[in-house]
Write a protein that holds these residues in place. Structure first.
Motif, PDB file in Angstrom:
ATOM      1  N   GLY A 155       0.812  -1.211   0.000  1.00 43.01           N
ATOM      2  CA  GLY A 155       0.000   0.000   0.000  1.00 43.01           C
ATOM      3  C   GLY A 155       0.846   1.261   0.000  1.00 43.01           C
ATOM      4  N   GLU A 156       1.911   1.268   0.788  1.00 44.12           N
ATOM      5  CA  GLU A 156       2.796   2.432   0.831  1.00 44.12           C
ATOM      6  C   GLU A 156       3.467   2.668  -0.515  1.00 44.12           C
ATOM      7  OE1 GLU A 156       5.490   1.885   4.104  1.00 44.12           O
ATOM      8  OE2 GLU A 156       3.892   2.035   5.587  1.00 44.12           O
ATOM      9  N   ILE A 157       3.870   1.591  -1.169  1.00 43.00           N
ATOM     10  CA  ILE A 157       4.528   1.708  -2.462  1.00 43.00           C
ATOM     11  C   ILE A 157       3.565   2.220  -3.522  1.00 43.00           C
ATOM     12  CG2 ILE A 157       5.560   0.365  -4.363  1.00 43.00           C
ATOM     13  CD1 ILE A 157       6.745  -1.455  -2.088  1.00 43.00           C
ATOM     14  N   MET A 158       2.351   1.671  -3.518  1.00 43.06           N
ATOM     15  CA  MET A 158       1.393   1.997  -4.570  1.00 43.06           C
ATOM     16  C   MET A 158       0.471   3.164  -4.209  1.00 43.06           C
ATOM     17  SD  MET A 158       0.446  -1.830  -5.955  1.00 43.06           S
ATOM     18  CE  MET A 158      -0.341  -1.225  -7.445  1.00 43.06           C
ATOM     19  N   GLY A 159       0.638   3.707  -2.997  1.00 41.63           N
ATOM     20  CA  GLY A 159      -0.199   4.820  -2.585  1.00 41.63           C
ATOM     21  C   GLY A 159      -1.625   4.399  -2.289  1.00 41.63           C
ATOM     22  N   LEU A 160      -1.790   3.224  -1.674  1.00 43.11           N
ATOM     23  CA  LEU A 160      -3.110   2.672  -1.378  1.00 43.11           C
ATOM     24  C   LEU A 160      -3.218   2.284   0.085  1.00 43.11           C
ATOM     25  CD1 LEU A 160      -3.245   0.159  -4.381  1.00 43.11           C
ATOM     26  CD2 LEU A 160      -4.354   2.409  -4.282  1.00 43.11           C
ATOM     27  N   GLN A 161      -4.433   2.185   0.563  1.00 37.78           N
ATOM     28  CA  GLN A 161      -4.683   1.680   1.910  1.00 37.78           C
ATOM     29  C   GLN A 161      -4.547   0.154   1.887  1.00 37.78           C
ATOM     30  OE1 GLN A 161      -5.219   3.484   4.715  1.00 37.78           O
ATOM     31  NE2 GLN A 161      -4.803   5.249   3.393  1.00 37.78           N
ATOM     32  N   ASN A 163      -6.423  -2.196   3.026  1.00 31.69           N
ATOM     33  CA  ASN A 163      -7.669  -2.871   2.634  1.00 31.69           C
ATOM     34  C   ASN A 163      -7.890  -2.802   1.129  1.00 31.69           C
ATOM     35  OD1 ASN A 163      -8.356  -3.766   5.153  1.00 31.69           O
ATOM     36  ND2 ASN A 163      -9.627  -2.003   5.633  1.00 31.69           N
ATOM     37  N   THR A 164      -7.488  -1.692   0.521  1.00 34.31           N
ATOM     38  CA  THR A 164      -7.608  -1.548  -0.927  1.00 34.31           C
ATOM     39  C   THR A 164      -6.655  -2.520  -1.617  1.00 34.31           C
ATOM     40  OG1 THR A 164      -8.173   0.782  -0.643  1.00 34.31           O
ATOM     41  CG2 THR A 164      -7.492   0.093  -2.842  1.00 34.31           C
ATOM     42  N   VAL A 165      -5.463  -2.685  -1.051  1.00 30.49           N
ATOM     43  CA  VAL A 165      -4.500  -3.649  -1.602  1.00 30.49           C
ATOM     44  C   VAL A 165      -5.100  -5.049  -1.540  1.00 30.49           C
ATOM     45  CG1 VAL A 165      -2.237  -4.743  -1.289  1.00 30.49           C
ATOM     46  CG2 VAL A 165      -2.476  -2.264  -1.034  1.00 30.49           C
ATOM     47  N   LYS A 166      -5.719  -5.374  -0.421  1.00 32.05           N
ATOM     48  CA  LYS A 166      -6.330  -6.693  -0.244  1.00 32.05           C
ATOM     49  C   LYS A 166      -7.403  -6.938  -1.307  1.00 32.05           C
ATOM     50  CE  LYS A 166      -8.162  -9.488   3.523  1.00 32.05           C
ATOM     51  NZ  LYS A 166      -8.585  -9.469   4.926  1.00 32.05           N
ATOM     52  N   ILE A 167      -8.222  -5.934  -1.564  1.00 30.62           N
ATOM     53  CA  ILE A 167      -9.269  -6.049  -2.584  1.00 30.62           C
ATOM     54  C   ILE A 167      -8.650  -6.208  -3.966  1.00 30.62           C
ATOM     55  CG2 ILE A 167     -11.103  -4.749  -3.753  1.00 30.62           C
ATOM     56  CD1 ILE A 167     -11.747  -3.538  -0.931  1.00 30.62           C
TER      57      ILE A 167
END
Length: 194
Positions: A155-161, A163-167
């Protein structure tokens, strides 16, 4: 046996003027940065350039690294966005050259079909499946499963939360499964899948 210095110790040395110490970070992370770049740009030579650019940018921006995340996460984020930039540039270049080729040679625009993948080795098959996915899907899968980063780090790398990474991981896996099913790769599923 000598202990390897930590990333923080190396960064401190570089900031104190030991520029050569940055080479330790390059040695430690070059394979992972290169692998990430290959997954995004799908070209080994271009991926090498992306990896080099990422290390140059990281070196130049090292004074701004606050240490709020791990150095590897910060570096991967630089590499990821650099790879996306280069990938976009290459796509634009490809479209321009291929639009001209299609106009000159109508046969060049004919669609090619996928050949049977059942006899391919597992690694080649996985590469094919990954190549069928979007850059974002390849990146999230590669970072989490191949680089073994946590949801938070991805998430930090892609700028995402997280939970969003999990989805996105779930959806990317579903798209992989759909690709496998659409290309009638049931034998592969039986041998290597679930």
């Amino acid at each position: 046996m000598t202990l390897q210095p930590t990333d923080k110790e190396i960064i401190r040395s570089v900031r104190e003027g030991d520029v050569q110490a940055f080479g330790l970070l390059v040695d430690k992370y070059q394979h992972m940065v290169y692998t990430l770049a290959v997954r995004v740009v799908k070209n080994r030579e271009i991926a090498e350039e992306v990896a080099q650019d990422a290390f140059v940018k990281a070196f130049e921006a090292l004074e701004g690294f606050k240490g709020e995340s791990k150095f590897s996460t910060w570096l991967y984020r630089i590499a990821y966005y650099r790879a996306l930039d280069v990938s976009d540039r290459e796509k634009r270049k490809w479209r321009v050259t291929h639009e001209v080729a299609v106009e000159d040679n109508p046969a060049a625009s004919a669609n090619t079909t996928w050949t049977a993948l059942m006899d391919e080795e597992r690694g080649e098959f996985i590469k094919t499946v990954l190549d069928s996915l979007t850059e974002e899907d390849r990146s999230v899968l590669s970072l989490h499963y191949l680089q073994e980063l946590s949801l938070k780090e991805v998430g930090e790398i892609m700028g995402l939360q997280p939970n969003t990474v999990k989805i996105r991981l779930y959806r990317a896996r579903q798209r992989m499964l759909t690709f496998i099913q659409e290309h009638q790769c049931d034998k592969w599923l039986q041998n290597y899948g679930s």
